[in-house]
Design a protein around this motif. Structure first.
Motif, PDB file in Angstrom:
ATOM      1  N   UNK A 180       0.857  -1.187   0.000  1.00 46.59           N
ATOM      2  CA  UNK A 180       0.000   0.000   0.000  1.00 46.59           C
ATOM      3  C   UNK A 180       0.893   1.237   0.000  1.00 46.59           C
ATOM      4  N   UNK A 181       0.545   2.232  -0.825  1.00 49.82           N
ATOM      5  CA  UNK A 181       1.332   3.461  -0.870  1.00 49.82           C
ATOM      6  C   UNK A 181       0.455   4.673  -0.603  1.00 49.82           C
ATOM      7  N   UNK A 182       1.037   5.629   0.147  1.00 51.16           N
ATOM      8  CA  UNK A 182       0.350   6.872   0.509  1.00 51.16           C
ATOM      9  C   UNK A 182       1.368   8.009   0.564  1.00 51.16           C
ATOM     10  N   UNK A 183       0.865   9.238   0.643  1.00 55.26           N
ATOM     11  CA  UNK A 183       1.751  10.373   0.907  1.00 55.26           C
ATOM     12  C   UNK A 183       1.970  10.465   2.411  1.00 55.26           C
ATOM     13  N   UNK A 184       2.956  11.242   2.827  1.00 62.10           N
ATOM     14  CA  UNK A 184       3.319  11.275   4.247  1.00 62.10           C
ATOM     15  C   UNK A 184       2.187  11.761   5.151  1.00 62.10           C
ATOM     16  N   UNK A 185       1.303  12.598   4.626  1.00 64.74           N
ATOM     17  CA  UNK A 185       0.197  13.098   5.450  1.00 64.74           C
ATOM     18  C   UNK A 185      -0.888  12.051   5.678  1.00 64.74           C
ATOM     19  N   UNK A 214       2.730   8.203  -4.571  1.00 67.48           N
ATOM     20  CA  UNK A 214       2.318   6.842  -4.230  1.00 67.48           C
ATOM     21  C   UNK A 214       2.446   5.918  -5.436  1.00 67.48           C
ATOM     22  N   UNK A 215       2.061   6.423  -6.596  1.00 71.61           N
ATOM     23  CA  UNK A 215       2.172   5.618  -7.819  1.00 71.61           C
ATOM     24  C   UNK A 215       3.624   5.229  -8.080  1.00 71.61           C
ATOM     25  N   UNK A 216       4.517   6.212  -7.983  1.00 70.71           N
ATOM     26  CA  UNK A 216       5.941   5.962  -8.228  1.00 70.71           C
ATOM     27  C   UNK A 216       6.502   4.942  -7.231  1.00 70.71           C
ATOM     28  N   UNK A 217       6.114   5.064  -5.979  1.00 68.17           N
ATOM     29  CA  UNK A 217       6.607   4.128  -4.966  1.00 68.17           C
ATOM     30  C   UNK A 217       6.174   2.699  -5.278  1.00 68.17           C
ATOM     31  N   UNK A 218       4.920   2.521  -5.685  1.00 69.13           N
ATOM     32  CA  UNK A 218       4.425   1.185  -6.013  1.00 69.13           C
ATOM     33  C   UNK A 218       5.118   0.607  -7.241  1.00 69.13           C
ATOM     34  N   UNK A 219       5.257   1.420  -8.278  1.00 64.40           N
ATOM     35  CA  UNK A 219       5.881   0.938  -9.516  1.00 64.40           C
ATOM     36  C   UNK A 219       7.350   0.595  -9.282  1.00 64.40           C
ATOM     37  N   UNK A 220       8.069   1.457  -8.587  1.00 68.14           N
ATOM     38  CA  UNK A 220       9.478   1.177  -8.301  1.00 68.14           C
ATOM     39  C   UNK A 220       9.629  -0.105  -7.487  1.00 68.14           C
ATOM     40  N   UNK A 221       8.781  -0.297  -6.515  1.00 70.88           N
ATOM     41  CA  UNK A 221       8.841  -1.506  -5.697  1.00 70.88           C
ATOM     42  C   UNK A 221       8.555  -2.745  -6.540  1.00 70.88           C
ATOM     43  N   UNK A 222       7.604  -2.635  -7.452  1.00 71.64           N
ATOM     44  CA  UNK A 222       7.282  -3.771  -8.322  1.00 71.64           C
ATOM     45  C   UNK A 222       8.497  -4.194  -9.141  1.00 71.64           C
ATOM     46  N   UNK A 223       9.226  -3.229  -9.670  1.00 72.89           N
ATOM     47  CA  UNK A 223      10.417  -3.548 -10.459  1.00 72.89           C
ATOM     48  C   UNK A 223      11.560  -4.039  -9.583  1.00 72.89           C
ATOM     49  N   UNK A 224      11.877  -3.302  -8.532  1.00 72.79           N
ATOM     50  CA  UNK A 224      13.013  -3.639  -7.674  1.00 72.79           C
ATOM     51  C   UNK A 224      12.820  -4.988  -6.989  1.00 72.79           C
ATOM     52  N   UNK A 225      11.611  -5.260  -6.519  1.00 74.98           N
ATOM     53  CA  UNK A 225      11.332  -6.525  -5.828  1.00 74.98           C
ATOM     54  C   UNK A 225      10.994  -7.668  -6.786  1.00 74.98           C
ATOM     55  N   UNK A 226      11.084  -7.412  -8.083  1.00 79.68           N
ATOM     56  CA  UNK A 226      10.859  -8.426  -9.118  1.00 79.68           C
ATOM     57  C   UNK A 226       9.526  -9.164  -8.923  1.00 79.68           C
ATOM     58  N   UNK A 227       8.466  -8.399  -8.739  1.00 75.21           N
ATOM     59  CA  UNK A 227       7.158  -8.998  -8.481  1.00 75.21           C
ATOM     60  C   UNK A 227       6.710  -9.897  -9.629  1.00 75.21           C
ATOM     61  N   UNK A 228       7.139  -9.589 -10.837  1.00 76.25           N
ATOM     62  CA  UNK A 228       6.786 -10.414 -11.985  1.00 76.25           C
ATOM     63  C   UNK A 228       7.361 -11.813 -11.924  1.00 76.25           C
ATOM     64  N   UNK A 229       8.400 -12.005 -11.153  1.00 76.21           N
ATOM     65  CA  UNK A 229       9.003 -13.327 -10.998  1.00 76.21           C
ATOM     66  C   UNK A 229       8.532 -14.039  -9.738  1.00 76.21           C
ATOM     67  N   UNK A 230       7.921 -13.306  -8.828  1.00 76.25           N
ATOM     68  CA  UNK A 230       7.566 -13.874  -7.530  1.00 76.25           C
ATOM     69  C   UNK A 230       6.079 -14.182  -7.363  1.00 76.25           C
ATOM     70  N   UNK A 231       5.244 -13.617  -8.249  1.00 80.48           N
ATOM     71  CA  UNK A 231       3.798 -13.796  -8.109  1.00 80.48           C
ATOM     72  C   UNK A 231       3.191 -14.238  -9.427  1.00 80.48           C
ATOM     73  N   UNK A 232       2.084 -14.974  -9.325  1.00 77.45           N
ATOM     74  CA  UNK A 232       1.362 -15.423 -10.513  1.00 77.45           C
ATOM     75  C   UNK A 232       0.446 -14.338 -11.060  1.00 77.45           C
ATOM     76  N   UNK A 233       0.001 -13.462 -10.168  1.00 77.81           N
ATOM     77  CA  UNK A 233      -0.905 -12.396 -10.593  1.00 77.81           C
ATOM     78  C   UNK A 233      -0.688 -11.153  -9.746  1.00 77.81           C
TER      79      UNK A 233
END
Length: 154
Positions: free
Chosen positions: A52-57, A80-99
């Motif tokens: 889950x991603x949010x702004x600091x407030x 929040x969008x950037x944080x989620x997308x970066x995490x998806x790439x860095x954590x290699x979600x495409x290799x770790x999850x089916x969906x």
């Protein structure tokens, strides 16, 4: 008709909670209401994970509403969008999850969705009714719209 990707394996749910609540400063009650609706619409497996991603407030209200999720904080335009997308790439979600379930209608997620699909990952988008970017809609096969109840005026 239910999205076909809902029936395949372990999922990660990438949630832009500000987009889902339609508020840059959602209250704990708003987050809880949206997540209750989300859970009633989206099948969640016992091994699924949430990011889950949010702004600091919005950190405290979101943090109170969620338990056991990875909570990302990034402020600024599309933070929040950037944080989620970066995490998806860095954590290699495409290799770790089916969906992957993207809880946002922002077009910012289009390239991520395409990248995941090219890796054979099922992608479903869950967004507020009328808030799904045309680019994101065109990129994914499965999308679900929902409408949280309107806040009650005091």
């Amino acid at each position: 008709m239910k999205p076909t990707t809902w029936y395949r394996g372990r999922a990660v749910h990438l949630l832009d909670i500000e987009n889902l609540t339609a508020s840059s400063l959602p209250t704990t009650a708003e987050v809880t209401t949206v997540m209750t609706l989300y859970r009633s619409i989206v099948p969640i497996g016992p091994m699924d994970q949430f990011i889950v991603a949010v702004n600091h407030k919005a950190l405290v209200p979101a943090g109170i509403a969620f338990r056991g999720v990875q909570l990302l904080v990034r402020s600024g335009p599309d933070g929040a969008d950037r944080a989620l997308v970066e995490t998806a790439y860095v954590d290699r979600l495409g290799q770790r999850f089916d969906r992957v379930v993207i809880g946002s209608g922002d077009g910012f997620f289009t390239e991520l969705a395409i990248w995941l699909l090219t890796q054979g990952v099922g992608v479903t988008v869950v967004s507020r009714r009328g808030s799904l970017s045309w680019r994101l809609y065109a990129a994914v096969r499965d999308s679900v719209a929902f409408e949280p109840p309107a806040p009650i005026a005091a």
